[in-house]
Write an enzyme that holds these catalytic residues in place. Structure first.
Site, PDB file in Angstrom:
ATOM      1  N   GLU A 101     -11.728  -3.986  -2.793  1.00  0.00           N
ATOM      2  CA  GLU A 101     -10.760  -3.010  -3.280  1.00  0.00           C
ATOM      3  C   GLU A 101     -10.584  -3.147  -4.797  1.00  0.00           C
ATOM      4  O   GLU A 101      -9.747  -3.896  -5.274  1.00  0.00           O
ATOM      5  CB  GLU A 101      -9.417  -3.219  -2.586  1.00  0.00           C
ATOM      6  CG  GLU A 101      -9.481  -3.167  -1.074  1.00  0.00           C
ATOM      7  CD  GLU A 101      -8.233  -3.756  -0.435  1.00  0.00           C
ATOM      8  OE1 GLU A 101      -7.146  -3.191  -0.636  1.00  0.00           O
ATOM      9  OE2 GLU A 101      -8.354  -4.794   0.243  1.00  0.00           O
TER      10      GLU A 101
ATOM     11  N   HIS B 274      -9.906   1.558   0.849  1.00  0.00           N
ATOM     12  CA  HIS B 274      -9.746   0.422   1.755  1.00  0.00           C
ATOM     13  C   HIS B 274     -10.807   0.413   2.858  1.00  0.00           C
ATOM     14  O   HIS B 274     -10.517   0.077   4.017  1.00  0.00           O
ATOM     15  CB  HIS B 274      -8.345   0.435   2.374  1.00  0.00           C
ATOM     16  CG  HIS B 274      -7.798  -0.912   2.694  1.00  0.00           C
ATOM     17  ND1 HIS B 274      -8.276  -1.687   3.726  1.00  0.00           N
ATOM     18  CD2 HIS B 274      -6.805  -1.633   2.114  1.00  0.00           C
ATOM     19  CE1 HIS B 274      -7.595  -2.813   3.795  1.00  0.00           C
ATOM     20  NE2 HIS B 274      -6.697  -2.813   2.815  1.00  0.00           N
TER      21      HIS B 274
ATOM     22  N   HIS C  93       0.801  -1.219   0.000  1.00  0.00           N
ATOM     23  CA  HIS C  93       0.000   0.000   0.000  1.00  0.00           C
ATOM     24  C   HIS C  93       0.842   1.283   0.000  1.00  0.00           C
ATOM     25  O   HIS C  93       0.556   2.243   0.725  1.00  0.00           O
ATOM     26  CB  HIS C  93      -0.963   0.010   1.178  1.00  0.00           C
ATOM     27  CG  HIS C  93      -2.036  -1.038   1.102  1.00  0.00           C
ATOM     28  ND1 HIS C  93      -2.557  -1.492  -0.097  1.00  0.00           N
ATOM     29  CD2 HIS C  93      -2.679  -1.751   2.078  1.00  0.00           C
ATOM     30  CE1 HIS C  93      -3.486  -2.410   0.144  1.00  0.00           C
ATOM     31  NE2 HIS C  93      -3.570  -2.592   1.444  1.00  0.00           N
TER      32      HIS C  93
END
Length: 371
Positions: A329, A196, A120
């Site tokens: 996602e 998220h 991420h």
């Protein structure tokens, strides 16, 4: 720890109680705030810390309102969060194997924050920075807010300056659009942004999501190794625990995934050739009757079931544990920069980035039977 960190933390603490504060002592004057666009029965709360969703309240089949997003009561808790609750993640969402890649013959070493890999965006990705509020319309036909962030060349090891925006737009009847855009200012760079949010359609404090019914319109997955890095191959979901082509409860086969304690895999979204916006997933909570449909232009969908949440104090003092929420996602495939056979995530000055998500909420669904 730097002085800037302490100033920023103080601002977050103040903001959590007041909702808004001006932090003039930070390098660039910014405001940390909580914003609440609202349309009908769909009040949304977001913050420019990580361009994050804090809550979304929607009615159930009896008209009772409930918050369906996991999170915290205080903004300062998001600054210490490791679960990415509600956050915008990037510059590259998901994992990059070995925290490295080569682009146009140039080798780039990234910041590793999950073993030897990058997750991420690195140790301080887009979920851990303060975004500028570019535009905010609290009410009206389409209430919205747009956050903007300038990621500088070399940030977490990524090349080039990148200007990104994330817009949250309430539209139609109980519909949320999330629109993410990115523009490379000087160098080609990989970009893959994702939202998220952890969804629990029974309500954030209703327990786990194992009984929620899920349909994922993806007939293939991108298999991963024991570090959750894609192998570069594709595999059919048919006959496996990953098969949600027909509606299944989350918990029906989750015990077959002992290695990851649940779902954490990227689906290749199906759809007709040339179709830009595809239906990616549907979720239904039978008890509340709430239904979520996700449409997107992204090629992939990471389905994650909060496998490692443990004793996490959330909103109203409610304690979240494993499988308290699920993440849908939509994004590019993980580790695309190291797999030429995956759709490219490289953004240039001539080729900007655009990621569209439409979340439709209702209590009626043509795809999943309520029986």
């Amino acid at each position: 720890m730097t002085k800037i960190f302490f100033v920023l933390l103080l601002c977050l603490i103040i903001a959590s109680s007041s909702g808004f504060v001006n932090c003039s002592d930070v390098e660039k004057e910014e405001k940390i705030g909580i914003f609440e666009p609202k349309k009908g029965d769909l009040p949304l709360r977001v913050t420019n810390w990580g361009a994050s969703i804090l809550s979304l309240v929607i009615p159930d089949k009896n008209g009772k309102l409930g918050d369906v997003v996991l999170g915290y009561d205080s903004v300062k808790d998001y600054s210490n969060d490791t679960t990415y609750f509600g956050a915008t993640v990037g510059r590259v969402a998901n994992r990059i194997g070995g925290a490295q890649f080569t682009l146009n013959g140039i080798y780039y070493k990234l910041v590793a924050n999950e073993g030897n890999n990058t997750l991420h965006g690195g140790a301080r990705g887009f979920s851990d920075v303060l975004w500028e509020v570019k535009r905010y319309q609290k009410e009206g036909p389409s209430p919205s807010i747009t956050f903007r962030y300038h990621s500088v060349d070399g940030e977490q090891g990524f090349p080039g300056d990148l200007l990104v925006t994330v817009s949250y737009i309430l539209t139609g009847k109980n519909q949320l659009v999330i629109l993410m855009k990115g523009k490379a200012l000087n160098k080609p760079t990989p970009v893959n942004l994702a939202n998220h949010a952890y969804w629990n359609l029974g309500g954030h404090n209703s327990g786990n999501i194992l009984n929620e019914v899920v349909q994922i319109l993806g007939s293939k997955i991108t298999p991963v190794d024991n570090k959750l890095i894609p192998t570069g191959k594709f595999a059919s979901v048919k006959g496996t625990a990953y098969d949600f082509l027909k509606p299944q409860t989350v918990g029906s086969r989750i015990n077959q995934l002992a290695g990851t304690k649940g779902y954490d895999i990227n689906y290749v979204i199906d759809g007709e050739k040339g179709q830009k916006i595809k239906l990616a997933a549907i979720v239904q909570d039978k008890k509340s009757g709430r239904v979520l449909e996700l449409f997107t232009n992204a090629p992939g969908l990471q389905f994650y079931t909060g496998n490692y949440i443990k004793d996490l104090k959330g909103k109203g003092g409610y304690v979240y544990n494993a499988h308290a929420g699920l993440c849908l996602e939509s994004q590019a495939f993980p580790d695309s920069v190291n797999h030429p056979n995956f759709p490219s995530t490289i953004v240039t000055q001539e080729k900007p980035y655009k990621h569209y998500m439409l979340f439709k909420f209702s209590t009626k669904n043509p795809y999943i039977s309520s029986k």
